[in-house]
Design an enzyme around this catalytic site. Structure first.
Site: not given
Ligand code: 4NP
Length: 160
Positions: A7, A10, A12-14, A124
């Site tokens: 993702c 790294n 939340c989703r992955s 996201d």
């Molecule tokens: P992820 O979510 O891609 O599912 O881990 C996010 C986590 C952090 C951020 C964006 C998306 N960020 O902008 O910090």
């Protein structure tokens, strides 16, 4: 087989996909034949555990993500993993652009493995609310089950 969930951050989703898939693969008795990891296309949170909200929602469904630590996708991942499974279209296109042409067939969308949802992306949840984290889990559980079926078939064919 070596599978990398990808993702943006790294956190939340992955990591959710990694934790859910690991548990389902262990329950199916195939985890010892797999390498499973996750990474982000950016490097905003290196070494951090998953987002607190992500961990709380996952734990309610029995997935402990507390041991996972964020890392960025590295060039060697394209060589070492058989599949790089992208959570959304941005991650997917980032991976395709970064990969040498020979490695591009390894890059897939994770939601391909849950066609019943008829969506292409795990959205996201970072700026979202509780329901957004639950929806990530709904999608990730379904796609993990589809991926388990696919991988099990692949392993069975390989051991024939
Ligand atoms: P992820 O979510 O891609 O599912 O881990 C996010 C986590 C952090 C951020 C964006 C998306 N960020 O902008 O910090």
């Amino acid at each position: 087989m070596k599978i990398l969930f990808v993702c943006l951050g790294n956190i939340c989703r992955s990591p959710t996909a990694e934790g859910v898939f690991r548990k389902k693969a262990a329950d199916a008795g195939i985890l010892d034949r797999l390498t499973v990891d996750s990474a982000g296309t950016n490097n905003y949170h290196p070494g951090e555990p998953p987002d607190a909200r992500t961990q709380v929602h996952a734990l309610k469904r029995g997935y402990d993500l507390s041991m996972l630590r964020a890392r960025a996708v590295q060039d060697i991942d394209f060589e070492q993993f058989d599949w790089l499974l992208a959570m959304d279209s941005l991650n997917y296109s980032t991976l395709l652009h970064r990969a040498e042409p020979a490695y591009r067939p390894k890059i897939r969308r994770f939601m391909e493995f849950a066609p019943q949802f008829n969506v292409r992306e795990v959205p996201d949840p970072y700026y979202g609310e509780r329901g957004d984290f639950e929806y990530v889990l709904d999608l990730v559980e379904a796609a993990s089950e589809g991926l388990i079926a696919h991988v099990s078939q692949h392993l069975a064919e390989r051991s024939k």
